[in-house]
Write an enzyme that holds these catalytic residues in place. Structure first.
Site, short mmCIF file in Angstrom:
data_model
loop_
_atom_site.label_atom_id
_atom_site.label_comp_id
_atom_site.label_asym_id
_atom_site.label_seq_id
_atom_site.Cartn_x
_atom_site.Cartn_y
_atom_site.Cartn_z
CE1 TYR A 31 -3.94 2.20 0.62
CE2 TYR A 31 -2.61 3.19 2.35
CZ TYR A 31 -3.73 3.21 1.54
OH TYR A 31 -4.64 4.24 1.64
CD GLU A 49 8.09 1.90 -0.56
OE1 GLU A 49 7.90 2.98 -1.16
OE2 GLU A 49 9.11 1.70 0.13
CG ASN A 92 -5.94 7.32 10.12
OD1 ASN A 92 -4.82 7.81 9.93
ND2 ASN A 92 -6.12 6.04 10.39
NE ARG A 114 -10.64 1.89 6.25
CZ ARG A 114 -10.93 2.66 5.20
NH1 ARG A 114 -10.18 3.73 4.95
NH2 ARG A 114 -11.94 2.37 4.40
CB VAL A 122 -13.44 4.85 13.17
CG1 VAL A 122 -14.79 5.45 13.51
CG2 VAL A 122 -12.32 5.84 13.49
N GLY A 160 -2.18 0.48 22.79
CA GLY A 160 -3.21 1.50 22.55
C GLY A 160 -2.70 2.93 22.69
NE ARG A 205 -2.75 5.14 12.53
CZ ARG A 205 -1.71 4.56 13.13
NH1 ARG A 205 -1.08 5.18 14.11
NH2 ARG A 205 -1.30 3.37 12.75
CD GLN A 232 4.99 10.70 16.98
OE1 GLN A 232 4.52 11.18 18.02
NE2 GLN A 232 6.18 11.06 16.52
NE ARG A 233 -0.60 7.87 9.59
CZ ARG A 233 -1.16 6.70 9.32
NH1 ARG A 233 -2.45 6.54 9.44
NH2 ARG A 233 -0.42 5.69 8.93
P1 NAD Z 1 -12.68 1.89 0.20
O1 NAD Z 1 -12.01 0.58 0.30
O2 NAD Z 1 -14.06 2.02 0.78
O3 NAD Z 1 -12.76 2.38 -1.31
C1 NAD Z 1 -11.88 1.96 -2.31
C2 NAD Z 1 -12.70 1.63 -3.56
O4 NAD Z 1 -11.80 1.26 -4.62
C3 NAD Z 1 -13.63 0.44 -3.34
O5 NAD Z 1 -14.91 0.74 -3.83
C4 NAD Z 1 -12.99 -0.69 -4.14
O6 NAD Z 1 -13.90 -1.65 -4.60
C5 NAD Z 1 -12.33 0.10 -5.26
N1 NAD Z 1 -11.22 -0.60 -5.92
C6 NAD Z 1 -10.19 -1.26 -5.33
N2 NAD Z 1 -9.36 -1.77 -6.25
C7 NAD Z 1 -9.87 -1.40 -7.47
C8 NAD Z 1 -9.48 -1.64 -8.81
N3 NAD Z 1 -8.38 -2.34 -9.10
N4 NAD Z 1 -10.25 -1.14 -9.81
C9 NAD Z 1 -11.38 -0.44 -9.53
N5 NAD Z 1 -11.80 -0.19 -8.28
C10 NAD Z 1 -11.05 -0.67 -7.26
O7 NAD Z 1 -11.70 2.96 0.87
P2 NAD Z 1 -11.85 4.55 1.09
O8 NAD Z 1 -11.59 4.82 2.52
O9 NAD Z 1 -13.09 5.07 0.47
O10 NAD Z 1 -10.58 5.06 0.28
C11 NAD Z 1 -10.69 5.71 -0.98
C12 NAD Z 1 -9.31 6.20 -1.40
O11 NAD Z 1 -8.81 7.14 -0.47
C13 NAD Z 1 -8.27 5.08 -1.52
O12 NAD Z 1 -7.44 5.34 -2.64
C14 NAD Z 1 -7.46 5.23 -0.25
O13 NAD Z 1 -6.15 4.78 -0.41
C15 NAD Z 1 -7.54 6.74 -0.03
N6 NAD Z 1 -7.34 7.04 1.40
C16 NAD Z 1 -8.35 6.84 2.30
C17 NAD Z 1 -8.11 7.09 3.64
C18 NAD Z 1 -9.18 6.92 4.68
O14 NAD Z 1 -8.87 7.08 5.85
N7 NAD Z 1 -10.42 6.65 4.36
C19 NAD Z 1 -6.84 7.54 4.06
C20 NAD Z 1 -5.85 7.70 3.12
C21 NAD Z 1 -6.11 7.47 1.78
N1 UDP Z 2 -6.38 -0.66 15.67
C1 UDP Z 2 -6.79 -1.17 16.91
N2 UDP Z 2 -7.85 -2.01 16.94
C2 UDP Z 2 -8.56 -2.36 15.83
C3 UDP Z 2 -8.15 -1.83 14.58
C4 UDP Z 2 -7.06 -0.99 14.53
O1 UDP Z 2 -6.20 -0.85 17.94
O2 UDP Z 2 -9.53 -3.13 15.97
C5 UDP Z 2 -5.24 0.28 15.64
C6 UDP Z 2 -4.17 -0.05 14.59
O3 UDP Z 2 -3.21 -0.95 15.11
C7 UDP Z 2 -3.60 1.33 14.31
C8 UDP Z 2 -4.78 2.26 14.50
O4 UDP Z 2 -5.74 1.52 15.23
O5 UDP Z 2 -2.60 1.65 15.27
C9 UDP Z 2 -5.39 2.72 13.18
O6 UDP Z 2 -5.62 1.57 12.40
P1 UDP Z 2 -6.38 1.62 11.00
O7 UDP Z 2 -6.33 0.25 10.43
O8 UDP Z 2 -7.72 2.25 11.19
O9 UDP Z 2 -5.55 2.66 10.10
P2 UDP Z 2 -3.99 2.89 9.82
O10 UDP Z 2 -3.16 2.02 10.71
O11 UDP Z 2 -3.85 2.55 8.39
O12 UDP Z 2 -3.81 4.31 10.13
#
Ligand code: NAD
Ligand code: UDP
Length: 319
Positions: free
Chosen positions: A150, A152, A179, A191, A193, A212, A216, A281-282
């Site tokens: 993811y 890279e 997030n 995820r 939340v 914990g 984020r 941390q983020r």
């Molecule tokens: P999500 O998984 O709900 O949405 C991703 C969508 O992409 C899904 O509908 C999935 O079916 C579609 N998809 C996956 N691979 C595909 C492919 N090869 N061809 C066509 N469609 C494909 O996730 P989201 O939270 O809505 O994320 C949307 C975008 O935002 C993603 O690119 C994600 O990396 C980026 N993003 C989201 C967050 C977040 O916190 N929600 C944070 C950082 C980046």
């Molecule tokens: N996490 C957790 N319990 C869960 C799911 C996630 O404690 O049931 C933690 C996870 O280890 C991370 C943070 O929550 O430290 C955020 O995780 P998430 O998968 O939502 O996003 P990302 O790690 O990609 O920011």
């Protein structure tokens, strides 16, 4: 006199996912012709079902790792699974989605001379040594770990966006999303939340990974989309990358406490092993977004966003 924005043909890849479907809602409501493309890996038709009768909305099943020939003015490239569980399920496909998907969508934008926005991520900073993270920070990313497909993949997509911009003068926009949560996250998304809320509503134990104490910063989806749409409309010479997120930072223990308080659940906390390379941390530095996106900043505090998301899951789970 009121200014009427011209209607555009807009492609949203990943448009049936959590963020993509809300973006489609917003663009359709603004009067644009929206083409939603998705392979339904983590998204679903249900997320956009209510739009299917709109004359300015079209849904197409398509995998962005294959070329796409359509006619549009703007592209929002969101296709990519975003939850660690899902993006690690088929890591090769995840990298392909980011890299081949970016090449295909950039190629499309180049042929159409259109504008293209990439949904990048705070994961490009990896497990950051600089806190909060400004866009100028290059990150600390493991290139061979479980999260690398993811992280890279998204970094390489950014590289491709900037090379198409330099080499082909393509109009690009790159947002780094931190997030983001809200209604329409999948209950099994994995995820934090959605996990905590679903566990609390079912009266199950709340799974804390590690101790914990990791942090984020959570952004409500409406705030995120406002920033993303504003970014698409910025002047052509502003490419980003720009951080979009809410700078209020919480530990996972604090998040669990808030979810328990808001749901009134009796759930206990259980501690599970911390997944590898989990960032400690983020927090986004949003100075650039504030400057360039017309004073944009998040409006919905965590308590409020959580309450709305809890109401959504409560209804979903009681069906
Ligand atoms: P999500 O998984 O709900 O949405 C991703 C969508 O992409 C899904 O509908 C999935 O079916 C579609 N998809 C996956 N691979 C595909 C492919 N090869 N061809 C066509 N469609 C494909 O996730 P989201 O939270 O809505 O994320 C949307 C975008 O935002 C993603 O690119 C994600 O990396 C980026 N993003 C989201 C967050 C977040 O916190 N929600 C944070 C950082 C980046
Ligand atoms: N996490 C957790 N319990 C869960 C799911 C996630 O404690 O049931 C933690 C996870 O280890 C991370 C943070 O929550 O430290 C955020 O995780 P998430 O998968 O939502 O996003 P990302 O790690 O990609 O920011």
């Amino acid at each position: 006199m009121q200014t009427v924005q011209a209607s555009k043909r807009v492609l949203v890849t990943g448009g049936a996912g959590f963020l993509g479907s809300h973006l489609c809602d917003r663009l359709v409501a603004a009067g644009h012709d929206v083409l939603c493309v998705d392979n339904f890996f983590t998204g679903s038709r249900r997320n956009v079902e209510h739009l299917l009768d709109s004359k300015n909305f079209e849904l197409m099943r398509h995998d962005v790792t294959f070329p796409l020939y359509v006619e549009v003015d703007e592209i929002y490239n969101l296709a990519c699974p975003a939850s660690p569980i899902h993006y690690q399920h088929d890591p090769v496909q995840t990298t392909k989605t980011s890299v081949h998907g970016a090449i295909n969508m950039l190629g499309l934008a180049k042929r159409l001379r259109g504008k293209i926005l990439q949904a990048s991520t705070s994961e490009v900073y990896g497990d950051p040594e600089v806190h909060p993270q400004p866009e100028s920070y290059w990150g600390k990313v493991n290139p061979i770990g479980l999260r690398s497909c993811y992280d890279e993949g998204k970094r390489c997509a950014e590289t491709l966006f900037f090379d198409y911009h330099r080499q082909h003068k393509l109009r690009i926009k790159v947002v780094r999303i931190f997030n983001t949560y809200g209604p329409r996250m999948h209950p099994n998304d994995g995820r934090v939340v959605s996990n905590f809320i679903v566990q609390a509503l079912r009266g199950e134990d709340i799974t804390i990974y590690g101790d914990g104490q990791q942090t984020r910063s959570f952004c409500y989806f409406e705030d995120l989309l406002e920033g993303m749409v504003r970014m698409m409309d910025t002047r052509d010479d502003f490419t980003g990358p720009v951080n979009i997120g809410d700078p209020h930072e919480f530990s996972m223990l604090e998040l669990a406490e808030r979810v328990i308080a808001l749901t009134g659940a009796r759930s206990k906390l259980v501690f599970k092993p911390l997944p590898s390379d989990d960032p400690k941390q983020r927090q986004p530095d949003i100075t650039l977004a504030r400057q360039e996106l017309g004073g944009w900043q998040p409006q919905v505090p965590l308590e409020q966003g959580l309450a709305r998301t809890i109401a959504y899951f409560d209804q979903l789970l009681s069906r």
